[in-house]
Design a protein around this motif. Structure first.
Motif, PDB file in Angstrom:
ATOM      1  N   LEU A 146       0.825  -1.194   0.000  1.00 41.40           N
ATOM      2  CA  LEU A 146       0.000   0.000   0.000  1.00 41.40           C
ATOM      3  C   LEU A 146       0.864   1.250   0.000  1.00 41.40           C
ATOM      4  O   LEU A 146       1.880   1.299   0.692  1.00 41.40           O
ATOM      5  N   ARG A 147       0.459   2.230  -0.808  1.00 39.51           N
ATOM      6  CA  ARG A 147       1.125   3.538  -0.821  1.00 39.51           C
ATOM      7  C   ARG A 147       0.050   4.604  -0.702  1.00 39.51           C
ATOM      8  O   ARG A 147      -0.909   4.619  -1.467  1.00 39.51           O
ATOM      9  N   LEU A 148       0.218   5.496   0.250  1.00 42.42           N
ATOM     10  CA  LEU A 148      -0.718   6.603   0.459  1.00 42.42           C
ATOM     11  C   LEU A 148       0.047   7.911   0.494  1.00 42.42           C
ATOM     12  O   LEU A 148       1.186   7.955   0.960  1.00 42.42           O
ATOM     13  N   THR A 149      -0.606   8.973   0.012  1.00 39.23           N
ATOM     14  CA  THR A 149      -0.045  10.308   0.186  1.00 39.23           C
ATOM     15  C   THR A 149      -1.129  11.207   0.762  1.00 39.23           C
ATOM     16  O   THR A 149      -2.321  10.919   0.643  1.00 39.23           O
ATOM     17  N   GLN A 150      -0.672  12.264   1.409  1.00 37.47           N
ATOM     18  CA  GLN A 150      -1.598  13.240   1.952  1.00 37.47           C
ATOM     19  C   GLN A 150      -1.025  14.629   1.726  1.00 37.47           C
ATOM     20  O   GLN A 150       0.166  14.863   1.946  1.00 37.47           O
ATOM     21  N   ASN A 151      -1.885  15.535   1.274  1.00 40.34           N
ATOM     22  CA  ASN A 151      -1.514  16.943   1.169  1.00 40.34           C
ATOM     23  C   ASN A 151      -1.749  17.581   2.526  1.00 40.34           C
ATOM     24  O   ASN A 151      -2.847  17.495   3.064  1.00 40.34           O
ATOM     25  N   LYS A 152      -0.705  18.179   3.086  1.00 37.53           N
ATOM     26  CA  LYS A 152      -0.827  18.772   4.411  1.00 37.53           C
ATOM     27  C   LYS A 152       0.158  19.927   4.512  1.00 37.53           C
ATOM     28  O   LYS A 152       1.339  19.756   4.238  1.00 37.53           O
ATOM     29  N   GLU A 153      -0.344  21.104   4.869  1.00 38.56           N
ATOM     30  CA  GLU A 153       0.554  22.261   4.997  1.00 38.56           C
ATOM     31  C   GLU A 153       1.602  22.028   6.065  1.00 38.56           C
ATOM     32  O   GLU A 153       2.783  22.311   5.877  1.00 38.56           O
ATOM     33  N   THR A 154       1.157  21.537   7.212  1.00 43.78           N
ATOM     34  CA  THR A 154       2.063  21.272   8.322  1.00 43.78           C
ATOM     35  C   THR A 154       1.804  19.862   8.845  1.00 43.78           C
ATOM     36  O   THR A 154       0.684  19.560   9.271  1.00 43.78           O
ATOM     37  N   PRO A 155       2.805  18.983   8.810  1.00 45.50           N
ATOM     38  CA  PRO A 155       2.597  17.636   9.352  1.00 45.50           C
ATOM     39  C   PRO A 155       2.242  17.668  10.832  1.00 45.50           C
ATOM     40  O   PRO A 155       2.732  18.509  11.582  1.00 45.50           O
ATOM     41  N   ASP A 156       1.363  16.769  11.239  1.00 43.70           N
ATOM     42  CA  ASP A 156       0.982  16.636  12.648  1.00 43.70           C
ATOM     43  C   ASP A 156       2.218  16.209  13.430  1.00 43.70           C
ATOM     44  O   ASP A 156       2.876  15.235  13.058  1.00 43.70           O
ATOM     45  N   PRO A 157       2.563  16.896  14.515  1.00 42.24           N
ATOM     46  CA  PRO A 157       3.785  16.547  15.254  1.00 42.24           C
ATOM     47  C   PRO A 157       3.757  15.157  15.885  1.00 42.24           C
ATOM     48  O   PRO A 157       4.800  14.575  16.139  1.00 42.24           O
ATOM     49  N   ARG A 158       2.572  14.601  16.105  1.00 44.06           N
ATOM     50  CA  ARG A 158       2.492  13.269  16.721  1.00 44.06           C
ATOM     51  C   ARG A 158       2.543  12.146  15.686  1.00 44.06           C
ATOM     52  O   ARG A 158       3.203  11.137  15.899  1.00 44.06           O
ATOM     53  N   THR A 159       1.818  12.309  14.597  1.00 41.44           N
ATOM     54  CA  THR A 159       1.660  11.188  13.667  1.00 41.44           C
ATOM     55  C   THR A 159       2.000  11.528  12.220  1.00 41.44           C
ATOM     56  O   THR A 159       1.898  10.664  11.358  1.00 41.44           O
ATOM     57  N   LEU A 160       2.361  12.748  11.932  1.00 44.47           N
ATOM     58  CA  LEU A 160       2.605  13.296  10.592  1.00 44.47           C
ATOM     59  C   LEU A 160       1.315  13.493   9.814  1.00 44.47           C
ATOM     60  O   LEU A 160       1.073  14.539   9.267  1.00 44.47           O
ATOM     61  N   THR A 161       0.471  12.464   9.737  1.00 47.98           N
ATOM     62  CA  THR A 161      -0.797  12.601   9.033  1.00 47.98           C
ATOM     63  C   THR A 161      -1.860  13.088  10.004  1.00 47.98           C
ATOM     64  O   THR A 161      -1.646  13.118  11.207  1.00 47.98           O
ATOM     65  N   GLY A 162      -3.008  13.463   9.484  1.00 48.09           N
ATOM     66  CA  GLY A 162      -4.107  13.888  10.345  1.00 48.09           C
ATOM     67  C   GLY A 162      -4.935  12.701  10.810  1.00 48.09           C
ATOM     68  O   GLY A 162      -4.739  11.561  10.373  1.00 48.09           O
ATOM     69  N   GLY A 163      -5.883  12.959  11.692  1.00 44.21           N
ATOM     70  CA  GLY A 163      -6.703  11.901  12.267  1.00 44.21           C
ATOM     71  C   GLY A 163      -7.482  11.090  11.233  1.00 44.21           C
ATOM     72  O   GLY A 163      -7.587   9.875  11.333  1.00 44.21           O
ATOM     73  N   GLY A 164      -8.023  11.767  10.207  1.00 39.73           N
ATOM     74  CA  GLY A 164      -8.771  11.063   9.172  1.00 39.73           C
ATOM     75  C   GLY A 164      -7.896  10.117   8.379  1.00 39.73           C
ATOM     76  O   GLY A 164      -8.274   8.983   8.082  1.00 39.73           O
ATOM     77  N   LYS A 165      -6.702  10.566   8.016  1.00 40.42           N
ATOM     78  CA  LYS A 165      -5.776   9.717   7.255  1.00 40.42           C
ATOM     79  C   LYS A 165      -5.275   8.565   8.134  1.00 40.42           C
ATOM     80  O   LYS A 165      -5.081   7.458   7.649  1.00 40.42           O
ATOM     81  N   ASP A 166      -5.096   8.840   9.430  1.00 40.86           N
ATOM     82  CA  ASP A 166      -4.701   7.773  10.355  1.00 40.86           C
ATOM     83  C   ASP A 166      -5.747   6.661  10.373  1.00 40.86           C
ATOM     84  O   ASP A 166      -5.407   5.476  10.337  1.00 40.86           O
ATOM     85  N   MET A 167      -7.019   7.058  10.412  1.00 42.78           N
ATOM     86  CA  MET A 167      -8.098   6.064  10.428  1.00 42.78           C
ATOM     87  C   MET A 167      -8.153   5.308   9.099  1.00 42.78           C
ATOM     88  O   MET A 167      -8.346   4.093   9.077  1.00 42.78           O
ATOM     89  N   GLU A 168      -7.965   6.023   7.990  1.00 45.06           N
ATOM     90  CA  GLU A 168      -7.951   5.380   6.673  1.00 45.06           C
ATOM     91  C   GLU A 168      -6.801   4.377   6.593  1.00 45.06           C
ATOM     92  O   GLU A 168      -6.975   3.252   6.118  1.00 45.06           O
TER      93      GLU A 168
END
Length: 79
Positions: free
Chosen positions: A46-68
Motif C-alpha cells: 500500500l502507498r498513500l499520500t496526503q496533502n498537508k501544509e504542516t505535518p501533525d507533530p504526533r503522527t505526521l498525518t491527520g486523524g482522518g488519514k490515520d483512520m484510513e
C-alpha cells in the motif's frame, strides 16, 4: 534439513506532500523506500499520500488519514 517458508514483511508507505516537498519529490521518495523494502525482502502492499501544509507533530498525518491507514492495513493484513 527442513525447509522453512520465508514470509516477507508486508508494508504500507505514507508520504506527506507539503509546500517544501511537492508531489514529485514525495513520489520519488516513496519509490526509493519501496526499493529499500524490496531489497530487505519485504513487500509494499500500500502507498498513500496526503496533502498537508504542516505535518501533525504526533503522527505526521491527520486523524482522518490515520483512520484510513488503519482500516486499509487491516484490510490488507499489514501489521
Amino acid at each position: 534439513m527442513e525447509e522453512k517458508a520465508l514470509l516477507s514483511e508486508r508494508t504500507a508507505l505514507v508520504g506527506i506532500i507539503t509546500r517544501e516537498n511537492g508531489e514529485r519529490e514525495v513520489e520519488k521518495d516513496l519509490c526509493e523506500l519501496e526499493r529499500l523494502v524490496d531489497t530487505a525482502g519485504g513487500e509494499t502492499v500500500l502507498r498513500l499520500t496526503q496533502n498537508k501544509e504542516t505535518p501533525d507533530p504526533r503522527t505526521l498525518t491527520g486523524g482522518g488519514k490515520d483512520m484510513e491507514l488503519a482500516s486499509l492495513c487491516a484490510l490488507h493484513e499489514i501489521t
